[in-house]
Design a protein around this motif. Structure first.
Motif, PDB file in Angstrom:
ATOM      1  N   THR A  15       0.827  -1.207   0.000  1.00  0.00           N
ATOM      2  CA  THR A  15       0.000   0.000   0.000  1.00  0.00           C
ATOM      3  C   THR A  15       0.857   1.251   0.000  1.00  0.00           C
ATOM      4  O   THR A  15       0.521   2.245  -0.659  1.00  0.00           O
ATOM      5  N   TYR A  53       0.334   3.690  -3.088  1.00  0.00           N
ATOM      6  CA  TYR A  53      -0.219   5.024  -2.833  1.00  0.00           C
ATOM      7  C   TYR A  53       0.855   6.098  -2.961  1.00  0.00           C
ATOM      8  O   TYR A  53       0.625   7.175  -3.497  1.00  0.00           O
ATOM      9  N   TRP A 108      -7.935   6.217   4.156  1.00  0.00           N
ATOM     10  CA  TRP A 108      -8.703   4.976   3.991  1.00  0.00           C
ATOM     11  C   TRP A 108     -10.179   5.288   3.738  1.00  0.00           C
ATOM     12  O   TRP A 108     -10.838   4.585   2.980  1.00  0.00           O
ATOM     13  N   ILE A 135     -10.433   6.065   0.136  1.00  0.00           N
ATOM     14  CA  ILE A 135     -10.319   4.844  -0.686  1.00  0.00           C
ATOM     15  C   ILE A 135     -11.624   4.070  -0.650  1.00  0.00           C
ATOM     16  O   ILE A 135     -12.127   3.617  -1.691  1.00  0.00           O
TER      17      ILE A 135
END
Length: 110
Positions: free
Chosen positions: A79, A83, A100, A103
């Motif tokens: 991640t 990202y 989050w 997302i």
């Protein structure tokens, strides 16, 4: 000669060859009987009393913990790379709850 004849016609073994093989087997058995006996520790490896398996160097539960830890590390590293590296943002931003939430909102869009 057909293929069946080749399979069923075994070569004849002479009686001398059988005697030599028998004598060699007897010599090997005698040498095995005269060999020094192993102690109890050398003779008996560690066994699981329930199934008769040898004791493992790393038990299953330790392997599961290591596998779970490696999966968590791979997830965090992936991640951060995705990202931060591919998304051209700060890799440390994945630890913020707002990231989050963004997302999940992006994934739940109808």
């Amino acid at each position: 000669m057909g293929t069946n004849e080749k399979l069923h016609n075994k070569p004849k073994v002479s009686p001398e060859t059988r005697k030599v093989a028998r004598a060699a087997r007897q010599v090997a058995q005698k040498a095995e009987r005269l060999a020094p006996k192993k102690t109890d520790e050398e003779q008996k490896p560690l066994f699981n009393p329930f199934f008769g398996y040898k004791k493992r160097r790393f038990p299953i539960w330790q392997r599961l913990i290591v596998l779970t830890a490696l999966c968590a590390i791979a997830f965090v590293a992936g991640t951060m790379l995705g990202y931060g590296g591919l998304g051209h943002r700060s890799p440390w931003a994945i630890f913020e709850p707002a990231t989050w939430q963004h997302i999940f909102d992006f994934l739940k869009t109808d």
